[in-house]
Design a protein around this motif. Structure first.
Motif, mmCIF file in Angstrom:
data_model
loop_
_atom_site.group_PDB
_atom_site.id
_atom_site.type_symbol
_atom_site.label_atom_id
_atom_site.label_comp_id
_atom_site.label_asym_id
_atom_site.label_seq_id
_atom_site.Cartn_x
_atom_site.Cartn_y
_atom_site.Cartn_z
ATOM 1 N N GLY A 155 21.843 4.891 -5.867
ATOM 2 C CA GLY A 155 21.619 4.949 -4.429
ATOM 3 C C GLY A 155 20.146 4.922 -4.088
ATOM 4 N N LYS A 156 19.853 4.941 -2.788
ATOM 5 C CA LYS A 156 18.484 4.906 -2.291
ATOM 6 C C LYS A 156 18.233 6.163 -1.454
ATOM 7 C CE LYS A 156 14.459 2.893 -1.576
ATOM 8 N NZ LYS A 156 14.356 1.607 -0.882
ATOM 9 N N LEU A 157 17.183 6.900 -1.814
ATOM 10 C CA LEU A 157 16.791 8.111 -1.115
ATOM 11 C C LEU A 157 15.498 7.854 -0.358
ATOM 12 C CD1 LEU A 157 17.249 11.264 -0.765
ATOM 13 C CD2 LEU A 157 15.657 11.520 -2.683
ATOM 14 N N THR A 158 15.453 8.243 0.922
ATOM 15 C CA THR A 158 14.229 8.147 1.694
ATOM 16 C C THR A 158 13.909 9.513 2.300
ATOM 17 O OG1 THR A 158 15.460 7.384 3.655
ATOM 18 C CG2 THR A 158 14.497 5.705 2.224
ATOM 19 N N TYR A 159 12.644 9.733 2.544
ATOM 20 C CA TYR A 159 12.144 11.017 3.008
ATOM 21 C C TYR A 159 11.449 10.859 4.346
ATOM 22 C CZ TYR A 159 8.646 14.826 3.236
ATOM 23 O OH TYR A 159 7.838 15.864 3.640
ATOM 24 N N VAL A 160 11.861 11.648 5.336
ATOM 25 C CA VAL A 160 11.172 11.721 6.623
ATOM 26 C C VAL A 160 10.316 12.985 6.602
ATOM 27 C CG1 VAL A 160 11.418 11.859 9.129
ATOM 28 C CG2 VAL A 160 13.065 10.534 7.779
ATOM 29 N N PRO A 161 9.000 12.857 6.605
ATOM 30 C CA PRO A 161 8.111 13.999 6.377
ATOM 31 C C PRO A 161 8.286 15.135 7.383
ATOM 32 C CG PRO A 161 6.917 11.940 6.135
ATOM 33 C CD PRO A 161 8.251 11.591 6.694
ATOM 34 N N ASN A 191 0.811 -1.209 0.000
ATOM 35 C CA ASN A 191 0.000 0.000 0.000
ATOM 36 C C ASN A 191 0.855 1.274 0.000
ATOM 37 O OD1 ASN A 191 -2.365 -1.602 0.210
ATOM 38 N ND2 ASN A 191 -2.064 -1.747 2.421
ATOM 39 N N ILE A 192 1.699 1.380 -0.991
ATOM 40 C CA ILE A 192 2.588 2.531 -1.081
ATOM 41 C C ILE A 192 1.789 3.777 -1.440
ATOM 42 C CG2 ILE A 192 4.545 3.542 -2.293
ATOM 43 C CD1 ILE A 192 5.547 0.694 -2.795
ATOM 44 N N THR A 193 1.858 4.757 -0.566
ATOM 45 C CA THR A 193 1.208 6.037 -0.834
ATOM 46 C C THR A 193 2.203 7.152 -0.544
ATOM 47 O OG1 THR A 193 0.318 6.186 1.414
ATOM 48 C CG2 THR A 193 -1.087 5.178 -0.280
ATOM 49 N N ARG A 194 2.125 8.214 -1.332
ATOM 50 C CA ARG A 194 3.006 9.353 -1.141
ATOM 51 C C ARG A 194 2.175 10.623 -1.102
ATOM 52 N NH1 ARG A 194 5.928 5.836 -4.441
ATOM 53 N NH2 ARG A 194 8.049 5.399 -3.715
ATOM 54 N N GLY A 195 2.686 11.607 -0.383
ATOM 55 C CA GLY A 195 2.011 12.889 -0.295
ATOM 56 C C GLY A 195 2.435 13.823 -1.419
ATOM 57 N N THR A 196 2.231 15.108 -1.201
ATOM 58 C CA THR A 196 2.523 16.103 -2.238
ATOM 59 C C THR A 196 3.474 17.185 -1.718
ATOM 60 O OG1 THR A 196 0.551 17.363 -1.589
ATOM 61 C CG2 THR A 196 0.302 15.740 -3.378
ATOM 62 N N ASP A 197 4.284 16.850 -0.718
ATOM 63 C CA ASP A 197 5.216 17.828 -0.167
ATOM 64 C C ASP A 197 6.271 18.224 -1.197
ATOM 65 O OD1 ASP A 197 3.884 17.677 2.199
ATOM 66 O OD2 ASP A 197 5.375 16.413 3.215
ATOM 67 N N PHE A 199 19.240 22.054 -3.673
ATOM 68 C CA PHE A 199 18.354 20.910 -3.592
ATOM 69 C C PHE A 199 16.932 21.327 -3.953
ATOM 70 C CE2 PHE A 199 17.333 22.681 0.566
ATOM 71 C CZ PHE A 199 15.982 22.398 0.705
ATOM 72 N N LYS A 200 16.177 20.353 -4.439
ATOM 73 C CA LYS A 200 14.740 20.463 -4.599
ATOM 74 C C LYS A 200 14.172 19.076 -4.398
ATOM 75 C CE LYS A 200 10.967 21.933 -7.644
ATOM 76 N NZ LYS A 200 10.599 22.537 -8.952
ATOM 77 N N PHE A 201 13.087 18.980 -3.634
ATOM 78 C CA PHE A 201 12.451 17.689 -3.391
ATOM 79 C C PHE A 201 10.973 17.791 -3.683
ATOM 80 C CE2 PHE A 201 10.163 14.730 -0.576
ATOM 81 C CZ PHE A 201 10.684 13.534 -1.048
ATOM 82 N N ASP A 202 10.479 16.837 -4.478
ATOM 83 C CA ASP A 202 9.061 16.764 -4.815
ATOM 84 C C ASP A 202 8.612 15.337 -4.501
ATOM 85 O OD1 ASP A 202 6.556 16.524 -6.098
ATOM 86 O OD2 ASP A 202 7.082 18.063 -7.556
ATOM 87 N N GLU A 203 7.823 15.184 -3.460
ATOM 88 C CA GLU A 203 7.495 13.859 -2.947
ATOM 89 C C GLU A 203 6.825 12.950 -3.973
ATOM 90 O OE1 GLU A 203 5.263 11.873 0.957
ATOM 91 O OE2 GLU A 203 5.029 14.013 0.513
ATOM 92 N N SER A 204 5.925 13.473 -4.779
ATOM 93 C CA SER A 204 5.172 12.626 -5.702
ATOM 94 C C SER A 204 5.673 12.693 -7.141
ATOM 95 C CB SER A 204 3.692 13.006 -5.663
ATOM 96 O OG SER A 204 3.522 14.366 -6.038
ATOM 97 N N ASN A 205 6.583 13.618 -7.444
ATOM 98 C CA ASN A 205 7.110 13.761 -8.806
ATOM 99 C C ASN A 205 8.637 13.726 -8.771
ATOM 100 O OD1 ASN A 205 4.542 14.380 -10.383
ATOM 101 N ND2 ASN A 205 4.470 15.973 -8.798
ATOM 102 N N PRO A 206 9.224 12.532 -8.785
ATOM 103 C CA PRO A 206 10.676 12.419 -8.631
ATOM 104 C C PRO A 206 11.474 13.112 -9.718
ATOM 105 C CG PRO A 206 9.716 10.335 -9.350
ATOM 106 C CD PRO A 206 8.573 11.223 -8.963
ATOM 107 N N ALA A 207 10.878 13.314 -10.895
ATOM 108 C CA ALA A 207 11.606 14.004 -11.963
ATOM 109 C C ALA A 207 11.950 15.438 -11.572
ATOM 110 C CB ALA A 207 10.788 13.995 -13.252
ATOM 111 N N ASN A 208 11.235 15.978 -10.580
ATOM 112 C CA ASN A 208 11.497 17.339 -10.115
ATOM 113 C C ASN A 208 12.493 17.397 -8.966
ATOM 114 O OD1 ASN A 208 9.592 18.334 -11.944
ATOM 115 N ND2 ASN A 208 7.915 18.172 -10.466
ATOM 116 N N THR A 209 12.985 16.241 -8.519
ATOM 117 C CA THR A 209 13.901 16.181 -7.384
ATOM 118 C C THR A 209 15.352 16.206 -7.864
ATOM 119 O OG1 THR A 209 12.335 14.988 -5.980
ATOM 120 C CG2 THR A 209 14.672 14.753 -5.452
#
Length: 219
Positions: free
Chosen positions: A161-167, A28-34, A77-87
């Motif tokens: 590599g592996k990137l993880t996000y702590v909200p 049940n992978i869900t991501r926000g829009t941060d 840096f730029k981080f887009d939780e639901s659109n990785p192309a923008n990160t």
């Protein structure tokens, strides 16, 4: 003891391939829009509560050697939780600030193995840099699979590599201090220090794990 390199909290002794990704299965992978960008809404790296760590096996198969770098920074840096192309992300480490908290290692030939010296600052020989080139959604958890260029020891390689996000977390005001928000990006990867980056040392394993924990706030 002369050892080398950045790396992280987890070492996988049997892993010898730079593109192996450590991940957990998640349903049940869900991501926000941060979304966050450097300088926008005051977002900046909180270096005091961030770190760049390394680990590798002593002589390639014995006890784990660990350490960190005292001086590092985030260029952009730029981080887009639901659109990785923008990160995207760019950062650097000053190699001669390596610290293992063990004088028997720190006072040895560690800097020489890095090809640097105590007198250097921002010269190319004293910098390791990272620049993200492609970010995709992980299919097994809420993380992200990242392609990036690592420049180290005068050599540039594309690694994975592996990137993880702590909200984002809200920190209430204390006394006269203003309230603020904080979030974290954790980036972990493995590199072949001897095979691909020309490190010469009998004290370490070829495989080195790097773990980068970056906290950001909007104080």
């Amino acid at each position: 003891i002369c050892l080398t390199l950045i790396s992280g909290l987890v070492y996988i002794g049997s892993c010898t391939h730079k593109d192996e990704i450590l991940s957990s299965s998640g349903a049940n992978i869900t991501r926000g829009t941060d979304t966050y960008s450097m300088g926008v809404d005051k977002w900046k790296n909180d270096k005091t509560h961030s770190n760049v760590e390394w680990s590798t096996a002593y002589v390639g198969g014995a006890a784990l050697l660990t350490g960190r770098f005292n001086q590092f920074g985030v260029t952009t840096f730029k981080f887009d939780e639901s659109n990785p192309a923008n990160t995207y992300f760019e950062g650097w480490v000053r190699l001669n600030t390596v610290n293992t908290s063990e004088p028997g290692r720190d006072g040895g030939c560690l800097l020489g193995t890095f090809g640097t010296s105590a007198t250097l600052v921002d010269e190319a020989a004293n910098l390791a840099t990272i620049k993200l080139t492609k970010v995709e959604l992980s299919t097994t958890d809420k993380g992200y699979i990242v392609k990036f260029n690592l420049t180290f020891h005068g050599i540039t390689k594309e690694l994975t590599g592996k990137l993880t996000y702590v909200p984002k977390f809200h920190v209430d005001a204390s006394g006269t201090a203003a309230a603020y928000d904080v979030f974290e990006l954790n980036f972990t990867f493995q590199m072949l220090a001897k095979t691909e980056f020309a490190i010469v040392s009998s004290s370490i394993g070829d495989n080195v794990t790097i773990n980068i924990n970056l906290n950001f706030n909007n104080k």
